[in-house]
Design an enzyme around this catalytic site. Sequence first.
Site, PDB file in Angstrom:
ATOM      1  N   HIS A  71       0.838  -1.211   0.000  1.00 39.38           N
ATOM      2  CA  HIS A  71       0.000   0.000   0.000  1.00 39.38           C
ATOM      3  C   HIS A  71       0.871   1.258   0.000  1.00 39.38           C
ATOM      4  CE1 HIS A  71      -4.028   1.691   1.701  1.00 39.38           C
ATOM      5  NE2 HIS A  71      -3.404   2.627   1.039  1.00 39.38           N
ATOM      6  N   LEU A  74       2.580   6.540  -4.791  1.00 39.25           N
ATOM      7  CA  LEU A  74       3.780   7.132  -5.406  1.00 39.25           C
ATOM      8  C   LEU A  74       3.460   8.402  -6.189  1.00 39.25           C
ATOM      9  CD1 LEU A  74       5.865   4.031  -6.575  1.00 39.25           C
ATOM     10  CD2 LEU A  74       6.160   5.450  -4.527  1.00 39.25           C
ATOM     11  N   ARG A  75       2.175   8.691  -6.369  1.00 35.49           N
ATOM     12  CA  ARG A  75       1.696   9.977  -6.927  1.00 35.49           C
ATOM     13  C   ARG A  75       2.001  10.213  -8.400  1.00 35.49           C
ATOM     14  NH1 ARG A  75      -1.835  10.124  -2.955  1.00 35.49           N
ATOM     15  NH2 ARG A  75      -1.128  11.063  -1.010  1.00 35.49           N
ATOM     16  N   ASP A 165      -8.504   2.665  -3.527  1.00 36.95           N
ATOM     17  CA  ASP A 165      -8.085   3.253  -2.254  1.00 36.95           C
ATOM     18  C   ASP A 165      -8.080   4.776  -2.264  1.00 36.95           C
ATOM     19  OD1 ASP A 165      -7.057   2.929   0.494  1.00 36.95           O
ATOM     20  OD2 ASP A 165      -5.455   4.150  -0.349  1.00 36.95           O
ATOM     21  N   HIS A 192     -11.154   0.269   0.390  1.00 39.98           N
ATOM     22  CA  HIS A 192     -10.989   1.292   1.441  1.00 39.98           C
ATOM     23  C   HIS A 192     -12.261   1.297   2.285  1.00 39.98           C
ATOM     24  CE1 HIS A 192      -9.625   5.360   2.856  1.00 39.98           C
ATOM     25  NE2 HIS A 192     -10.899   5.413   3.160  1.00 39.98           N
ATOM     26  N   HIS A 245      -5.446  -0.871   5.848  1.00 40.34           N
ATOM     27  CA  HIS A 245      -5.351  -0.011   7.047  1.00 40.34           C
ATOM     28  C   HIS A 245      -6.478  -0.174   8.064  1.00 40.34           C
ATOM     29  CE1 HIS A 245      -7.877   2.329   4.387  1.00 40.34           C
ATOM     30  NE2 HIS A 245      -6.887   2.938   3.759  1.00 40.34           N
ATOM     31  N   ASN A 291      -6.420   9.288   6.946  1.00 40.30           N
ATOM     32  CA  ASN A 291      -7.648   8.539   6.665  1.00 40.30           C
ATOM     33  C   ASN A 291      -7.305   7.071   6.477  1.00 40.30           C
ATOM     34  OD1 ASN A 291      -9.880   7.288   5.599  1.00 40.30           O
ATOM     35  ND2 ASN A 291     -10.199   8.733   3.910  1.00 40.30           N
ATOM     36  N   ASP A 318       0.808   2.614   3.752  1.00 42.23           N
ATOM     37  CA  ASP A 318      -0.079   3.692   3.278  1.00 42.23           C
ATOM     38  C   ASP A 318       0.721   4.995   3.135  1.00 42.23           C
ATOM     39  OD1 ASP A 318      -2.273   5.070   2.349  1.00 42.23           O
ATOM     40  OD2 ASP A 318      -3.391   5.016   4.233  1.00 42.23           O
TER      41      ASP A 318
END
Length: 444
Positions: A71, A74-75, A165, A192, A245, A291, A318
Amino acid sequence: MTDHTTAASGAQPVLLRGGRLLDPASGTDTVTDVLVRDGLVVETGSGLSAVAAEVVDCDGLWVAPGFVDLHTHLREPGFEDAEDIASGSAAGAAGGYTALCPMANTDPVCDAAAVAESVWRRGQEVGLVDLFPVGAITKGLRGEELAEFGELRHSAARVDFFSDDGKPVADSLVMRRALQYAGAFDAVICNHAEDPDLTAEAQMNEGEMSSTLGLPGWPHEAEEIMIARDLILAAGLGARLHVPHVTTAGAVELIRAAKARGVRVTAEVTPHHLSLQDHLVSSYDPVLKVNPPLRTEADVTALRDALVDGTIDCVATDHAPHAPELKDQEWEHAPCGMLGLETAFAVVNTELVRSGLLDPITAIARLTTGPAGVRSVGAHGSAVATGGAANLTVLDPQARWTVDGRGLHSKARNTPFHGSELVGRPVHTLLRGRFTLRDGKVEA
Ligand SMILES: [Zn+2]
């Protein structure tokens, strides 16, 4: 045919001498040497020697399989101000990881083969970690129409794990279809877990502290209702569900009970939810906004116990970088998310191993064989044995260090551990026998 496990060639052999080998796949916990050549572990045992090998003194250090993160955000593509595949891969190598699973909530969303392949290829070019992209469950993360599972599965990126997610799949019919469709490939659906109607205004965990601070609360029921629904759907279909998570004691109970009756469910917990609590929010430091939110002491205790007994299969970071100008706003406006890759081992070691709750080999298992058992990540998290890929990390379990957000490899700085003293740090990381981290420095 593209192969994730192609051996590196031509690199100098490496002899890791006298480390404590912690290999959960074989149950090995012993001081030994490990010889690496041509990307493979060629021998383990004491008193090894090899012509022309680089000898690395591992006295007092732990030698383990490279970590696997299920999880990671990396954007890239789309939000490279916060992180990109190069900086995130460097953060991974620095954290002892050899495999990362970048989440699909990029721009464009990873809902088609072309996106997954470009992320995977960029990871190969950077060459510091192997990337196993996560495919979106629904097109555009809109929660309506399923993404191209088959196309993603058969792409070069070989996607067998799907998640929207950041957003839940709120529609039960869509979730049911996703589980059904993924089941045809024995793929895993990771939802999620958040009932959006219960969290519309939420700013932090709902409880005593949110009342005191006057911030709208995020009830634990929002997480548990969604997990309960997904467990019911997965059970009915015999499909594989992964719960990301996990943060509440109630969620742990649901997963424990489902596992006991044979539901095919796995779960992860983050280092920050294992170590931080909602009372910290009284500082209004936006770095603590996440979150799902930080919960109570009772929740943290339940999460730790669940990680120890295996109800929760693995630690996942995360890792959620945000550009400073976005994150450094007042609490209400700041986006959710924390960095995780470069502090995960240290947090687990400091909070769980040194406190005596987790023995070292189980801690390593939760970072290696645990996640590798959830989705296929090639030759990562597998046994450190003759003929196996040399995806390894060497850890100093005694190293004391103070986290400095500015000194991390991530482009972002939103670590909740900035200024904290932690114990334990990766010293070397090897990907197919080649150093990606050497003496604490990432190899370019
Ligand atoms: Zn999430």
